[in-house]
Scaffold this motif. Structure first.
Motif, PDB file in Angstrom:
ATOM      1  N   GLY A 128      44.270  38.977  95.334  1.00 38.21           N
ATOM      2  CA  GLY A 128      44.099  37.980  96.405  1.00 38.21           C
ATOM      3  C   GLY A 128      42.681  37.423  96.428  1.00 38.21           C
ATOM      4  N   THR A 129      41.701  38.284  96.222  1.00 39.99           N
ATOM      5  CA  THR A 129      40.301  37.819  96.210  1.00 39.99           C
ATOM      6  C   THR A 129      40.065  36.897  95.011  1.00 39.99           C
ATOM      7  OG1 THR A 129      39.611  39.833  97.328  1.00 39.99           O
ATOM      8  CG2 THR A 129      37.881  38.577  96.210  1.00 39.99           C
ATOM      9  N   LEU A 176      38.768  33.119  95.194  1.00 36.46           N
ATOM     10  CA  LEU A 176      37.550  32.718  94.469  1.00 36.46           C
ATOM     11  C   LEU A 176      37.830  31.511  93.582  1.00 36.46           C
ATOM     12  CD1 LEU A 176      36.202  36.259  93.459  1.00 36.46           C
ATOM     13  CD2 LEU A 176      34.993  34.621  94.939  1.00 36.46           C
ATOM     14  N   ASP A 177      38.988  31.527  92.901  1.00 35.54           N
ATOM     15  CA  ASP A 177      39.333  30.408  92.008  1.00 35.54           C
ATOM     16  C   ASP A 177      39.470  29.101  92.786  1.00 35.54           C
ATOM     17  OD1 ASP A 177      39.232  31.650  89.587  1.00 35.54           O
ATOM     18  OD2 ASP A 177      41.368  32.156  89.525  1.00 35.54           O
ATOM     19  N   VAL A 178      40.238  29.158  93.888  1.00 39.41           N
ATOM     20  CA  VAL A 178      40.434  27.939  94.681  1.00 39.41           C
ATOM     21  C   VAL A 178      39.085  27.477  95.243  1.00 39.41           C
ATOM     22  CG1 VAL A 178      41.526  26.953  96.730  1.00 39.41           C
ATOM     23  CG2 VAL A 178      42.814  28.530  95.263  1.00 39.41           C
ATOM     24  N   ALA A 194      30.703  38.584  89.657  1.00 40.44           N
ATOM     25  CA  ALA A 194      30.888  37.985  88.330  1.00 40.44           C
ATOM     26  C   ALA A 194      31.008  36.459  88.446  1.00 40.44           C
ATOM     27  CB  ALA A 194      32.123  38.579  87.657  1.00 40.44           C
ATOM     28  N   TYR A 195      31.672  35.969  89.487  1.00 36.60           N
ATOM     29  CA  TYR A 195      31.802  34.511  89.675  1.00 36.60           C
ATOM     30  C   TYR A 195      30.432  33.901  89.974  1.00 36.60           C
ATOM     31  CZ  TYR A 195      36.898  34.069  89.474  1.00 36.60           C
ATOM     32  OH  TYR A 195      38.211  34.040  89.047  1.00 36.60           O
ATOM     33  N   HIS A 196      29.603  34.648  90.674  1.00 32.64           N
ATOM     34  CA  HIS A 196      28.243  34.160  90.908  1.00 32.64           C
ATOM     35  C   HIS A 196      27.466  34.110  89.594  1.00 32.64           C
ATOM     36  CE1 HIS A 196      24.280  33.493  92.435  1.00 32.64           C
ATOM     37  NE2 HIS A 196      23.873  34.595  91.850  1.00 32.64           N
ATOM     38  N   HIS A 197      27.529  35.216  88.854  1.00 39.34           N
ATOM     39  CA  HIS A 197      26.769  35.318  87.602  1.00 39.34           C
ATOM     40  C   HIS A 197      27.240  34.283  86.576  1.00 39.34           C
ATOM     41  CE1 HIS A 197      24.401  37.418  84.549  1.00 39.34           C
ATOM     42  NE2 HIS A 197      25.421  37.216  83.746  1.00 39.34           N
ATOM     43  N   THR A 198      28.554  34.147  86.443  1.00 39.05           N
ATOM     44  CA  THR A 198      29.112  33.300  85.389  1.00 39.05           C
ATOM     45  C   THR A 198      29.071  31.815  85.742  1.00 39.05           C
ATOM     46  OG1 THR A 198      30.628  35.114  84.926  1.00 39.05           O
ATOM     47  CG2 THR A 198      31.129  33.020  83.862  1.00 39.05           C
TER      48      THR A 198
END
Ligand code: NAD
Ligand code: TYD
Length: 336
Positions: free
Chosen positions: A104-105, A109-111, A163-167
């Protein structure tokens, strides 16, 4: 600002919705909640007619539903509470925990990334750090060592967010709070369970020796901290939230019994929770120093008000402790 709150019909989420509407007169709050056993729209009756508030029934794993909410309400920021939150239930079955808390997270995050959301607060827990010995406290750099299926699923979500922040440079901020207490907490958790059982003169089931330690924080202090992090937290950072209020479970249970004028003979030691973390304690220096947050409740005041709230709102929790809850209670506690 238009804020999407996930899990706003739960314990902390509903307190947060009320807090935000009271604290920010020009904000719009959209509550996306699946209404699992823990979600209860009665937690929000005071504000349900507020024109600045809207409820959307839906699952955070449902990508098109999340997308629709973000577009329709022109969402600027997401504060993500929605989760399966109870350790004992995660021991009985981990599938829903992985689905909601991890997958769910990832969907959110994707949206949020696609829709260029300006800020995403991942509401996490100190349980991702694992268990402490008798000394020390968790800081933001303590290695993650989750011990229960619940905390493992929350740690997965935190790692995805970082990871979404880093990438991608995605604007995420993480909060990790200690155990909350206060009004509208579902009575499967320690404090409301013990209050409800004591009021009904039922046995109070204490796991193990009752000397496990938790660091208790009033839910309204947690909500104020998330508000601070949402506005002024540094993107990519983690903020521990706690009130320097470590207590062994037995001390709290005895305090509840004294407050309600009930006998200690109701205390019943039962088989320990498997893998039971011994002690949690939070070092909240970072949020105190950088964002100037401090808790406003003393534990003495907070716990007395909370017990009185459950006495005055018996009709709220009595509706919950029937039906599905009784089945869960029997499965977990009968013949334990
Ligand atoms: P809760 O169980 O009271 O509420 C969870 C809410 O999420 C419910 O309203 C439920 O209907 C909703 N939900 C569950 N699955 C969903 C899904 N797939 N889609 C949409 N909604 C869904 O939980 P809580 O105690 O209020 O905790 C809220 C958050 O705070 C959680 O992320 C938890 O990990 C975190 N947290 C809790 C504590 C604590 O002491 N309770 C401490 C630190 C962090
Ligand atoms: P809980 O409220 O489940 O929070 P968490 O495990 O996420 O910290 O439990 C708080 C403490 O109380 C924990 O040490 C387990 C203990 N506990 C009992 O002794 N008996 C109970 O019936 C429950 C629900 C918890």
């Amino acid at each position: 600002m238009n804020i999407l709150v996930t899990g706003g019909a739960g314990f902390i989420g509903s307190n947060f919705v009320r807090h935000m509407l009271a604290a920010h007169s020009d904000y719009r709050i959209i509550n996306l909640d699946k209404l699992t056993y823990a979600g209860n729209l009665e937690n929000l009756t005071e504000i349900e007619k507020d024109p600045r508030y809207a409820f959307e029934h839906g699952d955070i794993c449902d990508r098109s539903r999340v997308q629709m909410c973000v577009v329709r309400y022109e969402i600027d920021a997401i504060v993500h509470f929605a989760a399966e939150s109870h350790v004992d239930r995660s021991i009985m079955g981990a599938a829903e925990f992985v689905r909601t808390n991890a997958v769910g997270t990832q969907v959110l995050l994707d949206v949020a990334r696609e829709m260029k959301i300006r800020r995403f607060v991942q509401v996490s827990t100190d349980e991702v750090y694992g268990s402490l010995g008798t000394e020390g406290a968790f800081t933001e750099t303590t290695p993650l060592h989750p011990n229960s299926p619940y905390s493992a699923s929350k740690a997965s979500a935190d790692m995805l967010a970082l990871a979404y922040h880093h990438t991608f440079g995605f604007p995420v901020v993480i909060t990790r709070c200690s155990n909350n207490y206060g009004p509208y907490q579902f009575p499967e958790k320690l404090i409301p369970l013990m209050i409800a059982n004591a009021l009904a003169d039922k046995p109070l089931p204490v796991y193990g020796d009752g000397m496990n330690v938790r660091d208790w924080l009033h839910v309204s202090d947690h909500c104020r901290a998330i508000d601070r992090v949402l506005h002024d937290g540094t993107i990519g950072e983690v903020y521990n939230i706690g009130g320097n209020n470590e207590k062994p479970n037995l001390e709290i249970i005895r305090l509840i019994l004294r407050h309600l004028n009930k006998p200690e003979s109701l205390i019943t030691f039962v088989k320990d929770r498997p893998g039971h973390d011994r002690r949690y304690a939070i070092d909240a220096t970072h949020i105190r120093k950088t964002l100037g947050w401090t808790p406003s409740y003393t534990f003495e005041r907070g716990i007395a008000e909370t017990i009185d709230w459950y006495v005055e709102h018996a009709e709220w929790w009595k509706r919950i402790v029937s039906g599905e809850y009784m089945k869960y209670y029997r499965a977990l506690y009968e013949n334990r």
